[in-house]
Design a protein around this motif. Structure first.
Motif, PDB file in Angstrom:
ATOM      1  N   ASP A  61       0.850  -1.124   0.054  1.00  0.00           N
ATOM      2  CA  ASP A  61      -0.084   0.163   0.037  1.00  0.00           C
ATOM      3  C   ASP A  61       0.799   1.181   0.052  1.00  0.00           C
ATOM      4  O   ASP A  61       0.408   2.281  -0.200  1.00  0.00           O
ATOM      5  CB  ASP A  61      -1.055   0.029   1.319  1.00  0.00           C
ATOM      6  CG  ASP A  61      -0.112  -0.004   2.544  1.00  0.00           C
ATOM      7  OD1 ASP A  61       0.692  -0.907   2.663  1.00  0.00           O
ATOM      8  OD2 ASP A  61      -0.508   0.582   3.375  1.00  0.00           O
ATOM      9  N   LEU A  62       2.143   1.011   0.181  1.00  0.00           N
ATOM     10  CA  LEU A  62       3.016   2.186   0.085  1.00  0.00           C
ATOM     11  C   LEU A  62       3.515   2.420  -1.034  1.00  0.00           C
ATOM     12  O   LEU A  62       4.325   1.646  -1.528  1.00  0.00           O
ATOM     13  CB  LEU A  62       4.158   2.087   1.415  1.00  0.00           C
ATOM     14  CG  LEU A  62       3.480   2.078   2.740  1.00  0.00           C
ATOM     15  CD1 LEU A  62       4.847   1.570   3.712  1.00  0.00           C
ATOM     16  CD2 LEU A  62       2.942   3.024   3.222  1.00  0.00           C
ATOM     17  N   ALA A  63       3.552   3.789  -1.889  1.00  0.00           N
ATOM     18  CA  ALA A  63       4.237   3.942  -2.905  1.00  0.00           C
ATOM     19  C   ALA A  63       5.741   4.177  -2.638  1.00  0.00           C
ATOM     20  O   ALA A  63       6.245   4.421  -1.629  1.00  0.00           O
ATOM     21  CB  ALA A  63       3.640   5.210  -3.629  1.00  0.00           C
ATOM     22  N   ASP A  64       6.170   3.915  -3.929  1.00  0.00           N
ATOM     23  CA  ASP A  64       7.807   4.083  -3.971  1.00  0.00           C
ATOM     24  C   ASP A  64       8.242   5.545  -3.503  1.00  0.00           C
ATOM     25  O   ASP A  64       7.816   6.483  -4.175  1.00  0.00           O
ATOM     26  CB  ASP A  64       8.448   3.521  -5.216  1.00  0.00           C
ATOM     27  CG  ASP A  64       9.949   3.389  -5.034  1.00  0.00           C
ATOM     28  OD1 ASP A  64      10.272   2.896  -4.187  1.00  0.00           O
ATOM     29  OD2 ASP A  64      10.586   3.448  -6.308  1.00  0.00           O
ATOM     30  N   GLY A  65       9.133   5.661  -2.544  1.00  0.00           N
ATOM     31  CA  GLY A  65       9.503   6.862  -1.996  1.00  0.00           C
ATOM     32  C   GLY A  65       8.568   7.157  -0.923  1.00  0.00           C
ATOM     33  O   GLY A  65       8.926   8.502  -0.262  1.00  0.00           O
ATOM     34  N   ALA A  66       7.737   6.757  -0.366  1.00  0.00           N
ATOM     35  CA  ALA A  66       6.980   7.030   0.777  1.00  0.00           C
ATOM     36  C   ALA A  66       7.815   7.226   1.998  1.00  0.00           C
ATOM     37  O   ALA A  66       8.454   6.330   2.189  1.00  0.00           O
ATOM     38  CB  ALA A  66       5.626   6.164   0.900  1.00  0.00           C
ATOM     39  N   ARG A  67       7.636   8.329   2.584  1.00  0.00           N
ATOM     40  CA  ARG A  67       8.146   8.459   4.004  1.00  0.00           C
ATOM     41  C   ARG A  67       7.584   7.336   4.925  1.00  0.00           C
ATOM     42  O   ARG A  67       6.221   7.120   5.021  1.00  0.00           O
ATOM     43  CB  ARG A  67       8.263   9.867   4.505  1.00  0.00           C
ATOM     44  CG  ARG A  67       8.906  10.126   5.810  1.00  0.00           C
ATOM     45  CD  ARG A  67       9.137  11.477   5.978  1.00  0.00           C
ATOM     46  NE  ARG A  67       9.913  12.340   5.126  1.00  0.00           N
ATOM     47  CZ  ARG A  67      11.152  12.251   5.266  1.00  0.00           C
ATOM     48  NH1 ARG A  67      11.951  11.606   5.990  1.00  0.00           N
ATOM     49  NH2 ARG A  67      11.738  12.913   4.230  1.00  0.00           N
TER      50      ARG A  67
END
Length: 402
Positions: A324-330
């Motif tokens: 569920d986390l996009a690439d680059g998400a903090r």
């Protein structure tokens, strides 16, 4: 004019709230994740089976007739020679019949002796002599057959060796389905294992195997494949595989063991927890942000998976993966998970625990440095799960439902 001012103020308020939420969710309150550390460890792939420890040469002593036992030796653990008497069955009926046959033979011999004196007188006396001679020979044949029947009631050692086991007691009735003695040399020993036919093509003579027995919990015992039976069992859908045991093995005859035959292994591979792999990639941590790293999956373990790609030992990976986390998400890292990931695996404990696996039982371990490369595989190999049993259960369920 006042209405437009209110609308503009509302829009700015919503935008500010959205921006605030974005900053809060992405910077001040980033998602909390758990991580693990990619490790350099030996991995192996094994075929699972179950087996029994047996002497390489042994035989059963089984009565040929169903009779009462009148004698059994107390000879468990004793060395015996081939043909040595171990027990007897009731032969009173046979001996009585033999005595009558012996008496009849004596009478026939006397009759033949009298007929022999007159056999040359005429054709009638010659014919009478021949008839008496035939009856005597027939009686001798019957006596020989009766002695064979009597001898079949004597239980003898079929080969030189040791009486490994004795069953039955004097007074009991035993027949061809009852094994009264097991005889054979106690060494050398081997394991006779049953392997599913779907996996037999992975097995070859000379492959090493690791055994696990409930009699020796936590110990991995070694063996080597010595022979594969040419013909499988079409009913059970298994093949018989023989594993040679070392002379100093701790196993005993008759013990049941779990068998893991290693057919593929690597002494050093980058492994991560199975839950860290999502599709064809893992998610690493780079300066507090998620970075997706494409990988190829190698050997699949119950807990760990070998990954091939731009991933090095010591790299932190999200475990479990967060698709569920996009690439680059903090992100924020759970400090407890980081502590656990940094703890080295115990050398005496397997890295993978039994769990449902696909067609082959596969092992992947993450351990500290070992002096013997084989030892790094042993603990993990011993925990390889029995996928063959699962497959059999599935087949039985399908067949029963039909």
């Amino acid at each position: 004019m006042k209405l437009k001012h209110l609308i503009a103020t509302g829009i700015l308020t919503v935008a500010a709230a959205g921006a605030g939420y974005y900053v809060y969710s992405h910077f001040l309150h980033a998602p909390l994740v758990t991580t693990s550390i990619a490790s350099l460890a030996p991995v192996s792939e094994a075929v699972y089976g179950t087996g029994t420890v047996e002497p390489e040469r042994w035989a059963k002593v089984v009565p040929l007739q169903r009779r009462r036992l009148v004698e059994l030796c107390r000879c468990e653990g004793q060395v015996v020679k081939s043909g040595q008497v171990l027990g007897r069955q009731d032969d009173a009926e046979e001996r009585s019949a033999l005595d009558q046959m012996e008496i009849n033979r004596g009478q026939l011999e006397r009759d033949l002796s009298r007929a022999e004196k007159d056999r040359d007188k005429n054709d009638a006396t010659r014919t009478e002599y021949e008839q008496r001679w035939t009856k005597l020979e027939d009686a001798k044949s019957r006596i020989a057959a009766q002695k064979v029947r009597l001898d079949s009631l004597v239980l003898r050692a079929p080969l030189d060796g040791m009486v490994l086991r004795r069953d039955g007691e004097v007074g009991e009735i035993a027949g061809p389905t009852d094994v009264l003695f097991t005889v054979g040399p106690p060494a050398p020993m081997h394991v006779v294992a049953e392997i599913n036919e779907e996996e037999i093509n992975r097995i070859a003579a000379g492959q090493k195997a690791f055994l696990r027995s409930e009699a020796f919990p936590g110990k991995a015992l070694r063996a080597n494949v010595s022979q594969i039976t040419p013909k499988g069992d079409p009913t059970r859908k298994t093949f018989r595989v023989y594993l040679r045991l070392p002379q100093d093995t701790q196993l005993r005859i008759g013990m049941s063991v779990e068998v893991n035959i290693i057919f593929r292994e690597k002494q050093a591979a980058v492994v991560v927890p199975a839950e860290a792999v999502a599709g064809d990639a893992v998610q690493t941590v780079d300066d507090g942000r998620v970075r997706r790293v494409p990988v190829k999956v190698g050997i699949r373990g119950n807990r760990n998976i070998e990954v091939i790609g731009d991933l090095s030992k010591g790299t932190s990976v999200l475990s479990p993966a967060r698709i569920d986390l996009a690439d680059g998400a903090r992100i924020r890292i759970d400090s407890n998970s980081l502590t656990r990931a940094l703890e080295p695996a115990s050398a005496s404990e397997p890295a993978d625990q039994p769990a449902a696996t696909p067609e082959a039982a596969v092992v992947a371990s993450a351990t500290t440095v070992r002096s013997d490369p084989d030892d790094a595989v042993i603990s993990a190999a011993m925990t390889a799960h029995i996928d063959s049993v699962v497959n059999d259960a599935r087949r039985n369920l399908i067949s029963n439902s039909r």
